[in-house]
Design an enzyme around this catalytic site. Sequence first.
Site, PDB file in Angstrom:
ATOM      1  N   ARG A  75     -13.295  -1.630  10.122  1.00 18.52           N
ATOM      2  CA  ARG A  75     -12.164  -2.005  10.983  1.00 18.52           C
ATOM      3  C   ARG A  75     -12.500  -1.758  12.458  1.00 18.52           C
ATOM      4  NH1 ARG A  75      -6.502  -1.128   7.887  1.00 18.52           N
ATOM      5  NH2 ARG A  75      -7.205  -1.936   5.896  1.00 18.52           N
ATOM      6  N   GLU A  90      -0.153   5.357 -15.146  1.00 15.87           N
ATOM      7  CA  GLU A  90       0.845   4.287 -15.100  1.00 15.87           C
ATOM      8  C   GLU A  90       0.892   3.794 -13.653  1.00 15.87           C
ATOM      9  OE1 GLU A  90       2.475   3.096 -17.675  1.00 15.87           O
ATOM     10  OE2 GLU A  90       1.625   4.576 -19.056  1.00 15.87           O
ATOM     11  N   TRP A 113       3.307  -4.044   8.655  1.00 17.34           N
ATOM     12  CA  TRP A 113       4.572  -3.491   9.163  1.00 17.34           C
ATOM     13  C   TRP A 113       4.594  -3.574  10.692  1.00 17.34           C
ATOM     14  CZ3 TRP A 113       6.145   0.300  12.493  1.00 17.34           C
ATOM     15  CH2 TRP A 113       7.460   0.755  12.379  1.00 17.34           C
ATOM     16  N   LEU A 131       2.718  22.706  -4.130  1.00 15.55           N
ATOM     17  CA  LEU A 131       2.164  21.345  -4.201  1.00 15.55           C
ATOM     18  C   LEU A 131       0.705  21.307  -3.737  1.00 15.55           C
ATOM     19  CD1 LEU A 131       2.720  18.196  -4.485  1.00 15.55           C
ATOM     20  CD2 LEU A 131       3.189  18.261  -2.023  1.00 15.55           C
ATOM     21  N   ASP A 184      -0.429   1.530   1.550  1.00 19.52           N
ATOM     22  CA  ASP A 184      -0.790   0.208   2.072  1.00 19.52           C
ATOM     23  C   ASP A 184       0.369  -0.475   2.800  1.00 19.52           C
ATOM     24  OD1 ASP A 184      -2.407  -1.938   2.527  1.00 19.52           O
ATOM     25  OD2 ASP A 184      -2.254  -2.767   0.509  1.00 19.52           O
ATOM     26  N   SER A 228     -10.691   4.539   3.344  1.00 18.33           N
ATOM     27  CA  SER A 228     -11.664   4.193   2.304  1.00 18.33           C
ATOM     28  C   SER A 228     -13.064   4.055   2.892  1.00 18.33           C
ATOM     29  CB  SER A 228     -11.259   2.875   1.631  1.00 18.33           C
ATOM     30  OG  SER A 228     -11.565   1.792   2.472  1.00 18.33           O
ATOM     31  N   HIS A 252       0.081   2.726  11.538  1.00 20.18           N
ATOM     32  CA  HIS A 252      -0.550   3.922  10.970  1.00 20.18           C
ATOM     33  C   HIS A 252       0.186   5.196  11.412  1.00 20.18           C
ATOM     34  CE1 HIS A 252      -3.575   1.449   9.293  1.00 20.18           C
ATOM     35  NE2 HIS A 252      -4.147   1.135  10.434  1.00 20.18           N
TER      36      HIS A 252
HETATM   37  C1  FPP Z   1      -3.620   0.748   4.651  1.00 24.09           C
HETATM   38  O1  FPP Z   1      -2.742  -0.145   5.317  1.00 24.09           O
HETATM   39  C2  FPP Z   1      -3.621   2.031   5.353  1.00 24.09           C
HETATM   40  C3  FPP Z   1      -4.725   2.636   5.879  1.00 24.09           C
HETATM   41  C4  FPP Z   1      -6.072   2.046   5.782  1.00 24.09           C
HETATM   42  C5  FPP Z   1      -4.632   3.910   6.623  1.00 24.09           C
HETATM   43  C6  FPP Z   1      -3.648   4.907   6.092  1.00 24.09           C
HETATM   44  C7  FPP Z   1      -3.514   5.997   7.076  1.00 24.09           C
HETATM   45  C8  FPP Z   1      -2.384   6.663   7.380  1.00 24.09           C
HETATM   46  C9  FPP Z   1      -1.090   6.442   6.682  1.00 24.09           C
HETATM   47  C10 FPP Z   1      -2.359   7.655   8.497  1.00 24.09           C
HETATM   48  C11 FPP Z   1      -3.166   8.875   8.329  1.00 24.09           C
HETATM   49  C12 FPP Z   1      -2.935   9.623   7.066  1.00 24.09           C
HETATM   50  C13 FPP Z   1      -2.567  10.916   6.933  1.00 24.09           C
HETATM   51  C14 FPP Z   1      -2.654  11.541   5.579  1.00 24.09           C
HETATM   52  C15 FPP Z   1      -2.062  11.747   8.045  1.00 24.09           C
HETATM   53  P1  FPP Z   1      -3.360  -1.420   6.063  1.00 24.09           P
HETATM   54  O2  FPP Z   1      -3.669  -1.044   7.451  1.00 24.09           O
HETATM   55  O3  FPP Z   1      -4.514  -1.962   5.275  1.00 24.09           O
HETATM   56  O4  FPP Z   1      -2.140  -2.397   6.010  1.00 24.09           O
HETATM   57  P2  FPP Z   1      -2.187  -3.988   5.935  1.00 24.09           P
HETATM   58  O5  FPP Z   1      -2.707  -4.313   4.559  1.00 24.09           O
HETATM   59  O6  FPP Z   1      -0.769  -4.362   6.118  1.00 24.09           O
HETATM   60  O7  FPP Z   1      -3.086  -4.472   7.026  1.00 24.09           O
END
Ligand code: FPP
Length: 249
Positions: free
Chosen positions: A84, A216, A38, A144, A33, A78, A50
Amino acid sequence: MLRPFRKYKKSGREESVQPDFSRLPRHIAIIMDGNGRWATMRGLARTAGHRVGSETFRNIATLCNDIGIEYLTVYAFSTENWARPKTEVDTILALLGQYLREAIEEIPKKNISLRIIGDQAPLPDELKALIQRADALSTNSTGLHVNVCINYGGRAELVHAVRRIMTSGIEPSAIDEDTISANLDTAGIPDPDLIIRPSGEIRTSNFLLWESAYAEYYFTPVLWPDFDRDELYRAICSYQARSRRFGAI
Ligand code: FPP
């Protein structure tokens, strides 16, 4: 195996960040998250967050493999994330596709395995084909186990499990906790020992609801793109300082 000793300074205080590598959590799960924040903090589009977040994921997966973690599960997309903007959804799915292509090359070389957790039905056909290919290549890997949750939600997973159990015709009195576990998307994967959530949010957000019963949790304000080795080691140290009683005294 990588076993560095690392000290860092925080608030003028030197703190040791050295996990005990002989008793690592077997399974670490991460809610990746903070990508959007960021990027926004830097005046960038959320998609840039992302992109950097997917690099962080690669680094952390490599580190987990190097130190001998057995299972790493990450929450990448999710069931709620479809809401989005399309460009953001498309970017995340494209990053997943890119990672799958790389993984297909690396699985045999690095002895890792990759499993996608979640309902694949609505995913683009190209992604489904890559998932199938990665899955087939993963069968003989002993290193892994990387599990990437895509179109995953803990409640949806439980609904699917209940449907599977009901259609199996099993007697209701014969259903026990193992029956539920065996019908989840995560069947066969040990429950997570440590769940990490960066970005300062302190909630589970529908992640591994059943599987997290005795996990945990570790929460940190660090945003996922900034999450690094020291952060992972801090989370592991915190985990190792706890007494896990699983409901007993
Ligand atoms: C949550 O941060 C992050 C996501 C919904 C997407 C995560 C995806 C990746 C890290 C890239 C693809 C993954 C792989 C395994 C290659 P957010 O966007 O909700 O952040 P915010 O809460 O700051 O808006």
